[in-house]
Design a protein around this motif. Sequence first.
Motif, PDB file in Angstrom:
ATOM      1  N   PHE A   1       0.848  -1.216   0.008  1.00 17.71           N
ATOM      2  CA  PHE A   1      -0.125  -0.062   0.074  1.00 17.71           C
ATOM      3  C   PHE A   1       0.711   1.249  -0.062  1.00 17.71           C
ATOM      4  O   PHE A   1       1.341   1.547  -0.900  1.00 17.71           O
ATOM      5  N   PHE A   2       1.250   1.882   1.086  1.00 17.05           N
ATOM      6  CA  PHE A   2       2.190   3.164   1.262  1.00 17.05           C
ATOM      7  C   PHE A   2       3.577   2.752   0.982  1.00 17.05           C
ATOM      8  O   PHE A   2       3.722   1.500   1.617  1.00 17.05           O
ATOM      9  N   GLY A   3       4.334   3.122   0.278  1.00 20.54           N
ATOM     10  CA  GLY A   3       5.455   2.716   0.457  1.00 20.54           C
ATOM     11  C   GLY A   3       6.149   1.759  -0.742  1.00 20.54           C
ATOM     12  O   GLY A   3       7.155   1.440  -0.907  1.00 20.54           O
ATOM     13  N   VAL A   4       5.145   1.386  -1.655  1.00 19.55           N
ATOM     14  CA  VAL A   4       5.562   0.517  -2.627  1.00 19.55           C
ATOM     15  C   VAL A   4       6.631   1.196  -3.737  1.00 19.55           C
ATOM     16  O   VAL A   4       7.214   0.239  -4.417  1.00 19.55           O
ATOM     17  N   GLU A   5       6.543   2.537  -3.904  1.00 21.94           N
ATOM     18  CA  GLU A   5       7.638   2.929  -4.829  1.00 21.94           C
ATOM     19  C   GLU A   5       9.083   2.786  -4.429  1.00 21.94           C
ATOM     20  O   GLU A   5       9.944   2.338  -5.024  1.00 21.94           O
ATOM     21  N   ALA A   6       9.072   2.998  -3.008  1.00 23.10           N
ATOM     22  CA  ALA A   6      10.396   3.030  -2.299  1.00 23.10           C
ATOM     23  C   ALA A   6      10.779   1.175  -2.258  1.00 23.10           C
ATOM     24  O   ALA A   6      11.860   1.053  -2.511  1.00 23.10           O
ATOM     25  N   PHE A   7       9.687   0.352  -2.126  1.00 23.60           N
ATOM     26  CA  PHE A   7       9.821  -0.930  -2.075  1.00 23.60           C
ATOM     27  C   PHE A   7      10.496  -1.293  -3.510  1.00 23.60           C
ATOM     28  O   PHE A   7      11.508  -2.191  -3.427  1.00 23.60           O
TER      29      PHE A   7
END
Length: 256
Positions: free
Chosen positions: A154-160
């Motif tokens: 959910f939140f943070g998928v781009e960082a992941f």
Amino acid sequence: MKTSIIVCTYNEEETIFNVVASCCKHNPDAEVIVVDDGSTDETESVLKALVPHYHFEYLKLPESHGKSYAMACGVEFASNEIVLFINANLVHLRKDHFAAMLAPIQNQQADMVIGNPASFTINYGADPYETAMSEKAMLRADLLPILNDVKEIFFGVEAFLTIYYQALGKRVCHQALNDLERTERKTDSQTVRLRQEGDKEIANALISNFDLMMKRVQNNIQNSQNYTQSTISSVQLQLNKYMKHLKERITNVETF
């Protein structure tokens, strides 16, 4: 290699028409997929007005699950080798922007391309907010093994995604997209404050997701059977940089 362009949208009735039209017009051989994450505005009506003029696939989710879930649904539906994620709130989207995003992958010079307006003078490699807002291109085959993680983070998928690619030693390329702009939904005097409060909310969510992201990145690296302890240490250092930026963002909002 052919391209699938994925536009994830949620209540972007003011910009979605031109964004989808630009995707179709400038990429006649591409598969264009619009994933509507349960919009409650006139997004669907706007897209219906486009149907007589352009061909695109429309996936309407019955309720909002978040951008990461919509991204994963688009990848699952896509049928081409390259996937290009385009935000639905863009203006001045031109043919050369698509070329800048796709050429490094088509020419086998990069595994992931991250694009942002050229006016953004930020550290693309360290700032999770600009990484989160950016346009992205990558190979669909690289995303398929981690789609469940993408859906659930959910939140943070781009960082992941960025850390996952870097940890595997994949080539991440950053492109400046001249004249491209992002719109804001609100333009009144509360805009700055609302954006800062939004930053704080996202930062807190990312911090709460820190352990989850770290665990999933490590698991995926180990499953690839192509890792060393130094790789894991590198991932930890990268995540620590993200955490530093997130905590700084929260502090800046609280002292505003």
